[in-house]
Write an enzyme that holds these catalytic residues in place. Sequence first.
Site, short mmCIF file in Angstrom:
data_model
loop_
_atom_site.label_atom_id
_atom_site.label_comp_id
_atom_site.label_asym_id
_atom_site.label_seq_id
_atom_site.Cartn_x
_atom_site.Cartn_y
_atom_site.Cartn_z
CG PHE A 35 68.09 44.20 -21.24
CD1 PHE A 35 67.13 43.33 -21.70
CD2 PHE A 35 68.51 45.24 -22.05
CE1 PHE A 35 66.58 43.48 -22.96
CE2 PHE A 35 67.98 45.40 -23.32
CZ PHE A 35 67.01 44.52 -23.77
CE1 TYR A 37 76.62 37.03 -17.58
CE2 TYR A 37 74.36 36.21 -17.70
CZ TYR A 37 75.72 35.98 -17.56
OH TYR A 37 76.16 34.69 -17.41
CG ASP A 38 69.79 37.93 -19.78
OD1 ASP A 38 70.56 37.15 -19.20
OD2 ASP A 38 68.69 38.29 -19.32
CG LEU A 84 65.08 27.77 -16.30
CD1 LEU A 84 63.82 28.50 -15.92
CD2 LEU A 84 64.76 26.46 -16.99
CD GLU A 114 56.40 27.55 -11.28
OE1 GLU A 114 57.52 27.92 -10.86
OE2 GLU A 114 56.02 26.39 -11.29
CE LYS A 116 64.77 33.70 -14.88
NZ LYS A 116 65.60 34.03 -13.75
CG ASP A 118 65.94 39.64 -9.85
OD1 ASP A 118 66.85 38.81 -10.04
OD2 ASP A 118 66.08 40.86 -10.03
NE ARG A 137 72.30 28.28 -9.93
CZ ARG A 137 71.27 28.99 -10.35
NH1 ARG A 137 70.16 28.39 -10.67
NH2 ARG A 137 71.35 30.28 -10.45
CE1 TYR A 226 62.52 27.33 -8.55
CE2 TYR A 226 62.20 29.32 -7.29
CZ TYR A 226 63.02 28.49 -8.02
OH TYR A 226 64.32 28.81 -8.18
CE LYS A 290 59.48 25.94 -13.08
NZ LYS A 290 59.40 25.96 -11.62
CE LYS A 328 66.45 37.45 -17.71
NZ LYS A 328 67.21 37.84 -16.53
CB CYS A 422 81.92 70.03 2.42
SG CYS A 422 80.16 70.41 2.61
CB CYS A 425 80.84 73.98 5.28
SG CYS A 425 81.54 72.34 5.53
CB CYS A 440 80.99 67.34 4.85
SG CYS A 440 81.15 68.81 5.87
CB CYS A 445 78.47 70.96 7.42
SG CYS A 445 77.92 71.13 5.71
S1 IVH Z 1 62.71 26.47 -12.22
C1 IVH Z 1 65.07 23.63 -14.41
N1 IVH Z 1 61.09 28.38 -11.42
O1 IVH Z 1 65.84 31.42 -12.20
C2 IVH Z 1 64.43 24.38 -13.39
N2 IVH Z 1 63.42 28.81 -11.50
O2 IVH Z 1 67.29 31.39 -14.81
C3 IVH Z 1 65.08 25.66 -13.08
N3 IVH Z 1 64.05 31.04 -10.73
O3 IVH Z 1 67.89 28.61 -11.74
C4 IVH Z 1 64.44 26.34 -11.99
N4 IVH Z 1 62.01 31.74 -10.29
O4 IVH Z 1 67.26 30.11 -9.67
C5 IVH Z 1 62.36 28.01 -11.67
N5 IVH Z 1 59.55 29.96 -10.72
C6 IVH Z 1 60.82 29.61 -10.96
C7 IVH Z 1 61.91 30.47 -10.74
C8 IVH Z 1 63.21 30.04 -11.03
C9 IVH Z 1 63.30 32.05 -10.28
C10 IVH Z 1 65.52 31.11 -10.87
C11 IVH Z 1 66.20 29.82 -10.54
C12 IVH Z 1 66.72 29.33 -11.85
C13 IVH Z 1 66.91 30.60 -12.60
C14 IVH Z 1 66.83 30.33 -14.08
#
Ligand code: IVH
Length: 678
Positions: A35, A37-38, A84, A114, A116, A118, A137, A226, A290, A328, A422, A425, A440, A445
């Site tokens: 979070f 980082y984003d 993404l 779908e 996502k 982790d 990757r 996927y 997607k 997210k 410790c 002890c 320890c 102990c």
């Molecule tokens: S699609 C362009 N589908 O999350 C297509 N990615 O932040 C990109 N990931 O690079 C991938 N679940 O490593 C896709 N249902 C899902 C995913 C998924 C996890 C990962 C994947 C992707 C990263 C994107």
Amino acid sequence: MDSAEANKQITYLRAQVARHDELYYRHAKPEISDFDYDRLKRELADLEVQFPPVAADESVTQRVGDDRTEGFARVKHRQAMTTLDNTYDEAELREFHARLAKALGTEDLAYTVEPKIDGVAVSLTYEHGRLTRAVTRGDGEEGDDVTANARTIRGLPPTLHGQPVPALIEIRGEVYLSVEEFRRINQLQEEAGEAHYANPRNLAAGTLKQLDTQLVASRRLEVVLYGLGHCEPPVADSQSGFQAQLAAWDLPVVEKFWAVRGIDAVCGAIRELDQRRRGFAFGTDGAVVKLDSFAQQAHKGVGYRGMGADGRAEAARKLSPRWACAFKFPPDRAETWVRNITIQVGRTGALTPVAELEPVLLAGTTVKRATLHNADEIARKDVRVGDAVLVEKAGEIIPAVVAVLVSKRPAGSAPYAFPQQCPVCTTAAVRVEDGVVWRCPNPQCPEKVRRRIEHFASKGCLDIDGLGEEIVDLLLHHGLIKSIVDLFHLTVDQLLPLKKSGEVWAGNLIAAIAARRGTDLWRVIHGLGIPQVGAASAKDLARTFRSLDALAAAPEADLVRIDGFGEKTAAAVRAWFAEETNRALLRELLAAGLRPTPPAESGSGLAGKVFVLTGTLPTLTREEAAAKIEAAGGKVSGSVSKKTHYVLAGDEAGSKLDKARALGVPVIAEAEFLRLLG
Ligand code: IVH
């Protein structure tokens, strides 16, 4: 902000993002949460848009992180692996749809939604139906060859079953560790006196990049697929069609995805996903939306971000596609303050610092304590007594202090000084070379002794009724026990003075201890507290050796051969039994009348049958059902696969039931289960 300031800030943020990319992708050791980082990355991207002259093509915002490490062969992807754009905001998701609707000339667009996952991205190549390569990757163009490690993943078929069989296909997915497996490994860490791993994603990434394939095999990595990379000839014309094809090939797929039309339905599906995601086998930190039709994905207006009129196609291939978007879910976080920092002494002597917090409500539970992991972590985050902190619960993981709110730090606070001895002890603490854990070293102990006895009596080991922490404390306090052996020599007369009118209590406790003399062998093995040996390994050992004597005499070569045992576990078991004090303990336990029962021989009713439990059963608890299955020689597994023999389902059964139905695994209710048991 003027452009000079912006320039400075951009330079700063780029360095930060690059550093965190390196920590996350290459070392699998992030120092900040996803979070945060984003947020950093978003701030940087916003500035780069506002001050375009400063922004350059090679900015970290225009790049996929790079996971390539030493020791692996590099392999080029036939089709680049992109990443993404993330959003936490529904309005932005609606903008994503509006852009697509405009480019394609219709609002009525079909999408998939779908989970996502982790995990760690991988690309699998199947040639004429055979798995030939697994590649990380990397930088998106070229990754590390992790084929040998991927082949240890049990749920990953080496061949595609069913039709059609393309000449060559790249299939993308995510490698992960289930929460259950993550817990098991952390339990082993604890037993080994090692530090806990922080979260399943990092551990999965670290495991996939191990050079020791045996170690990889000892951790049960899983994969879910996927995505489609390069493929000849084509096998599907839509994402939902491709998902169906993956399932038809018998590959592991997400437990659920949604095929919907229009943005409102997308938002509805995301809400539903949020409700269900805690039941998934993998960690899910968001949704991936997607465009369903491959033709629409490839439409010229809907290519890759940055693939503009100037035709920078080469650079653009590394960017995020415009036909997909990640939404997210924000992590569960709360602000509180550190009342104190205490040190816990583990069974193996590991000194673990714990933040004692002002109680705060977080994701439905009250959090009072959070682990600070180890001395290095406290120093790195500079957590001090009195600090305001943010605590976070990511999925099922123990709460952690993610950040100190330095601006709220009370005046006059001092950095935390990790104790040199410790706290129980006072023996000088030692730090094993290259480890982060202070320990320890005193085998006597009192805290270690107490924890060893507690562990031995606990539910997962001998399961002695009425012998919990409090009673163990009482017995120790009165000098009635010094080790686990003494439990078997206790008498009613010794106990009587401990409690007012304690006749019934004393009689019950002595009877409960006596009743466990013949308990399962694996429970005894687990109870011994052998480093690296948790319940699952103890069961493997019991099944393989069938007696303590045989186990004590087992050569390392026999131990390594057990499925799931690496050299480290085998060596730990060997070392434990080689120690004279431990051999003496075993002799004393047997002399005290301990007669552990080996597991049922195969050939009995449920021998070798794999069960998965889901939902609430009418009369049995999960633990009781599992114990019955194991007593009959069966096995309980956490996730449904083609290897599952039965799914035992009760009320409110979740996604496991759907999966069982999809795979044609027999689903039985409690009554039928009890009949099977006879
Ligand atoms: S699609 C362009 N589908 O999350 C297509 N990615 O932040 C990109 N990931 O690079 C991938 N679940 O490593 C896709 N249902 C899902 C995913 C998924 C996890 C990962 C994947 C992707 C990263 C994107």
